[in-house]
Design a protein around this motif. Structure first.
Motif, PDB file in Angstrom:
ATOM      1  N   ALA A 164       0.837  -1.213   0.000  1.00 49.25           N
ATOM      2  CA  ALA A 164       0.000   0.000   0.000  1.00 49.25           C
ATOM      3  C   ALA A 164       0.865   1.254   0.000  1.00 49.25           C
ATOM      4  O   ALA A 164       0.614   2.204  -0.744  1.00 49.25           O
ATOM      5  N   ASP A 169      -1.069   4.278  -1.271  1.00 48.94           N
ATOM      6  CA  ASP A 169      -2.399   4.023  -0.712  1.00 48.94           C
ATOM      7  C   ASP A 169      -2.311   4.227   0.801  1.00 48.94           C
ATOM      8  O   ASP A 169      -1.539   3.540   1.466  1.00 48.94           O
ATOM      9  N   LEU A 171      -3.344   3.109   3.422  1.00 47.47           N
ATOM     10  CA  LEU A 171      -3.894   2.002   4.206  1.00 47.47           C
ATOM     11  C   LEU A 171      -3.197   1.955   5.556  1.00 47.47           C
ATOM     12  O   LEU A 171      -1.974   2.006   5.636  1.00 47.47           O
ATOM     13  N   TYR A 250      -2.089  -8.010  -1.403  1.00 46.03           N
ATOM     14  CA  TYR A 250      -2.707  -6.691  -1.609  1.00 46.03           C
ATOM     15  C   TYR A 250      -3.774  -6.759  -2.701  1.00 46.03           C
ATOM     16  O   TYR A 250      -4.857  -6.203  -2.557  1.00 46.03           O
ATOM     17  N   ARG A 254      -7.689  -5.634  -2.541  1.00 45.27           N
ATOM     18  CA  ARG A 254      -7.939  -4.426  -3.332  1.00 45.27           C
ATOM     19  C   ARG A 254      -8.311  -4.908  -4.734  1.00 45.27           C
ATOM     20  O   ARG A 254      -7.470  -5.109  -5.583  1.00 45.27           O
ATOM     21  N   GLU A 255      -9.620  -5.090  -4.941  1.00 48.10           N
ATOM     22  CA  GLU A 255     -10.106  -5.782  -6.125  1.00 48.10           C
ATOM     23  C   GLU A 255      -9.650  -5.139  -7.434  1.00 48.10           C
ATOM     24  O   GLU A 255      -9.532  -5.814  -8.452  1.00 48.10           O
ATOM     25  N   ARG A 256      -9.379  -3.827  -7.415  1.00 47.45           N
ATOM     26  CA  ARG A 256      -9.000  -3.170  -8.666  1.00 47.45           C
ATOM     27  C   ARG A 256      -7.637  -3.656  -9.183  1.00 47.45           C
ATOM     28  O   ARG A 256      -7.291  -3.417 -10.334  1.00 47.45           O
TER      29      ARG A 256
END
Length: 299
Positions: A164, A169, A171, A250, A254-256
């Motif tokens: 992240a 990110d 996170l 990760y 984090r589906e993307r």
């Protein structure tokens, strides 16, 4: 789920060996120069008795300090390679070949915190195992063996902060723990297997370098090459193994990024079902605890 995590991690690593060198070539040159220079300065007149300056016995305080500094420098460069690699794999970043900035130090800070979490979690686990050993004997021995693995699981549940931070990110450790609900044990087993893989590969590199040293002329220049090659190869193997492992973790939450790490639709569905089941189990425990508290108040 363990098979899914391990399979995706190994597949990601296998298909991105070239990416590691493409994104980290400048850092690798720094590693070569760094280890060659320090190895040369530490090389005794009679040559090294082991494969590398990093594996030589420490004879003076100055040697120990220089070797510690070399280890720290290798770690900083290694983290830089890992960051560049993860950014390329996850977000297709095209960063400057050499970069050390706030992002690098955030990843290093998070790694230090993770190590502290793992170490501190061993304390209560060790105490509990000692008490159990005093009462039951055999079960205490099992608890001592299990304690490091439990600490590994705890550390891996927080480990999402590393990739992240690499992709900027925000996170937090708390969010990482929640996001990996139900995935802790598969992550721990995958981390254990990947750690064993890294150890085998490092041992293999050491064996190959030893054999090459025996077959080639044992002059000063070649000894310096072997000396620099071993810590550099160790760092690259470690980065390659764990950067892919944590990128997979990760991408699972984090589906993307799921497609970027090669997760299939059924893999993602399995992850979501595991997390949902764990969330429901947590909520059920919370409801039971709340109901028990209400009964106590009525009494």
């Amino acid at each position: 789920m363990f098979i899914t995590v391990l399979e995706r991690s190994l597949s990601l690593a296998q298909h991105n060996v070239g990416t590691l060198f493409k994104t980290g070539w400048a850092y690798i040159l720094v590693l070569v120069a760094l280890n060659f220079a320090i190895g040369s300065s530490l090389m005794p007149s009679g040559g090294f008795s082991t494969i590398s300056y990093m594996t030589e016995p420490v004879e003076t305080v100055d040697e120990g300090a220089l070797r510690a500094l070399a280890a720290l420098a290798n770690l900083v460069v290694g983290f830089s390679i890992a960051i560049a690699y993860v950014r390329k794999v996850l977000i297709d970043a095209r960063d400057f070949p050499l970069f050390v900035g706030p992002r690098t130090f955030k990843v290093i800070t998070n790694m230090i915190v993770l190590n502290l979490i793992g170490f501190l979690s061993l304390i209560p686990l060790g105490i509990a195992a000692s008490i159990l050993a005093a009462i039951t004997g055999g079960l205490g021995a099992i608890a001592f063996v299990a304690a490091p693995f439990i600490a590994l699981m705890v550390t891996q549940k927080f480990s999402l902060v590393l990739p992240a931070a690499a992709v900027d990110d925000p996170l937090t450790f708390k969010e990482s723990w929640r996001a990996t609900n139900g995935l802790g044990w598969p992550m721990a087993f995958a981390a254990l297997v990947m750690s064993l893989l890294a150890a085998v590969l490092v041992a293999g590199v050491g064996l190959v370098l030893s054999l090459m040293e025996n077959f080639l002329a044992a002059n000063v220049f070649w000894q310096q090459i072997w000396s620099a090659a071993f810590p550099m190869a160790t760092m690259l193997i470690t980065v390659w193994v764990f950067a892919n492992l944590h990128a997979t973790f990760y991408g699972m939450v984090r589906e993307r990024f799921a497609a970027r790490i090669g997760l299939r639709a059924e893999d993602l569905k399995q992850v979501e079902e595991t997390r949902s089941a764990a969330d429901e189990k947590t909520r059920s425990k919370a409801r039971k605890a709340l109901a028990g508290a209400k009964k106590m108040r009525r009494r």
